[in-house]
Design a protein around this motif. Structure first.
Motif, PDB file in Angstrom:
ATOM      1  N   VAL A  37      60.949  56.360  30.565  1.00 29.93           N
ATOM      2  CA  VAL A  37      59.997  56.287  31.673  1.00 29.93           C
ATOM      3  C   VAL A  37      58.616  56.139  31.057  1.00 29.93           C
ATOM      4  O   VAL A  37      58.252  56.873  30.133  1.00 29.93           O
ATOM      5  CB  VAL A  37      60.072  57.555  32.555  1.00 29.93           C
ATOM      6  CG1 VAL A  37      58.997  57.523  33.635  1.00 29.93           C
ATOM      7  CG2 VAL A  37      61.458  57.698  33.183  1.00 29.93           C
ATOM      8  N   GLU A  38      57.856  55.169  31.539  1.00 29.45           N
ATOM      9  CA  GLU A  38      56.523  54.946  30.991  1.00 29.45           C
ATOM     10  C   GLU A  38      55.611  56.145  31.267  1.00 29.45           C
ATOM     11  O   GLU A  38      55.689  56.764  32.320  1.00 29.45           O
ATOM     12  CB  GLU A  38      55.893  53.685  31.596  1.00 29.45           C
ATOM     13  CG  GLU A  38      56.533  52.424  31.092  1.00 29.45           C
ATOM     14  CD  GLU A  38      55.886  51.165  31.628  1.00 29.45           C
ATOM     15  OE1 GLU A  38      56.307  50.097  31.200  1.00 29.45           O
ATOM     16  OE2 GLU A  38      54.977  51.236  32.486  1.00 29.45           O
ATOM     17  N   ASP A  39      54.756  56.420  30.314  1.00 26.09           N
ATOM     18  CA  ASP A  39      53.776  57.497  30.430  1.00 26.09           C
ATOM     19  C   ASP A  39      52.397  56.862  30.626  1.00 26.09           C
ATOM     20  O   ASP A  39      51.803  56.360  29.680  1.00 26.09           O
ATOM     21  CB  ASP A  39      53.795  58.356  29.164  1.00 26.09           C
ATOM     22  CG  ASP A  39      52.777  59.480  29.191  1.00 26.09           C
ATOM     23  OD1 ASP A  39      52.021  59.602  30.183  1.00 26.09           O
ATOM     24  OD2 ASP A  39      52.716  60.229  28.201  1.00 26.09           O
ATOM     25  N   ASN A  40      51.910  56.858  31.865  1.00 23.98           N
ATOM     26  CA  ASN A  40      50.601  56.292  32.189  1.00 23.98           C
ATOM     27  C   ASN A  40      49.524  57.362  32.286  1.00 23.98           C
ATOM     28  O   ASN A  40      48.420  57.100  32.754  1.00 23.98           O
ATOM     29  CB  ASN A  40      50.661  55.523  33.512  1.00 23.98           C
ATOM     30  CG  ASN A  40      51.762  54.489  33.559  1.00 23.98           C
ATOM     31  OD1 ASN A  40      52.600  54.527  34.450  1.00 23.98           O
ATOM     32  ND2 ASN A  40      51.785  53.557  32.621  1.00 23.98           N
ATOM     33  N   SER A  41      49.830  58.581  31.832  1.00 19.33           N
ATOM     34  CA  SER A  41      48.933  59.718  32.066  1.00 19.33           C
ATOM     35  C   SER A  41      47.572  59.567  31.388  1.00 19.33           C
ATOM     36  O   SER A  41      46.567  60.018  31.953  1.00 19.33           O
ATOM     37  CB  SER A  41      49.601  61.026  31.636  1.00 19.33           C
ATOM     38  OG  SER A  41      49.905  61.008  30.254  1.00 19.33           O
ATOM     39  N   ALA A  42      47.497  58.935  30.228  1.00 21.20           N
ATOM     40  CA  ALA A  42      46.196  58.769  29.565  1.00 21.20           C
ATOM     41  C   ALA A  42      45.286  57.875  30.400  1.00 21.20           C
ATOM     42  O   ALA A  42      44.112  58.199  30.620  1.00 21.20           O
ATOM     43  CB  ALA A  42      46.376  58.203  28.160  1.00 21.20           C
ATOM     44  N   LEU A  43      45.816  56.770  30.886  1.00 26.15           N
ATOM     45  CA  LEU A  43      45.027  55.869  31.729  1.00 26.15           C
ATOM     46  C   LEU A  43      44.647  56.561  33.033  1.00 26.15           C
ATOM     47  O   LEU A  43      43.491  56.488  33.474  1.00 26.15           O
ATOM     48  CB  LEU A  43      45.808  54.589  32.028  1.00 26.15           C
ATOM     49  CG  LEU A  43      45.152  53.645  33.033  1.00 26.15           C
ATOM     50  CD1 LEU A  43      43.819  53.124  32.513  1.00 26.15           C
ATOM     51  CD2 LEU A  43      46.090  52.503  33.389  1.00 26.15           C
TER      52      LEU A  43
END
Length: 157
Positions: A37-43
């Motif tokens: 699952v992609e981790d977009n949390s930084a963006l």
């Protein structure tokens, strides 16, 4: 003299699937395909910090900030953008839609686990929440038509 045209840059693409619960669908397909699952949390954190997006567009998933209405999975060996977490290779994106699935898919995935592994993979996929819709046996071979937890059809060869 004719000149051979230089091929253009290949187009980056992803398969987008409508979903009632994009995060549950992403979890199912990540497990089914052995993707991540992609981790977009930084963006998301950067955009929230800059006031560029409201917090209501996000949720917590897997202990990190995620988009409320979008979740994606990618092949673990494919490249991705570290700043955004977005995959740049084989990728499925699940987007929330208000309507339920009502008819047969016009596009589906075929899963090929390898010679002699179909029944083992069937048991694993059923354990993840998939179900068999029908078995197909033809002179050219056999496969299973299955449905994911939201009813999207796929085939297991």
């Amino acid at each position: 003299m004719t000149q051979t045209p230089t091929p253009g840059t290949p187009v980056h693409w992803k398969v987008v699937v409508d979903a009632a619960d994009p995060h549950a669908q992403a979890d199912f397909w990540a497990a089914a395909l052995r993707y991540v699952v992609e981790d977009n949390s930084a963006l998301i954190g950067k955009l929230l910090g800059a006031g560029a997006v409201p917090a209501g567009l996000t949720v917590e998933s897997h202990g990190r900030r995620a988009w409320r209405d979008l979740a994606a999975v990618r092949h673990p060996d494919d490249p991705y953008e570290e700043e955004s977490g977005t995959g740049r290779g084989r990728r499925l994106l699940f987007q929330r839609v208000p309507e339920e699935k009502t008819v047969k898919n016009r596009l589906h995935l075929d899963l090929h686990p390898g010679e002699g592994r179909r029944e083992e993979e069937l048991a694993r996929l059923e354990g993840l929440g998939a179900r068999v819709l029908r078995r197909v046996e033809e002179p050219s071979g056999g496969w299973l038509v299955m449905a994911d937890p939201e009813g999207n059809e796929f085939c297991l060869h």
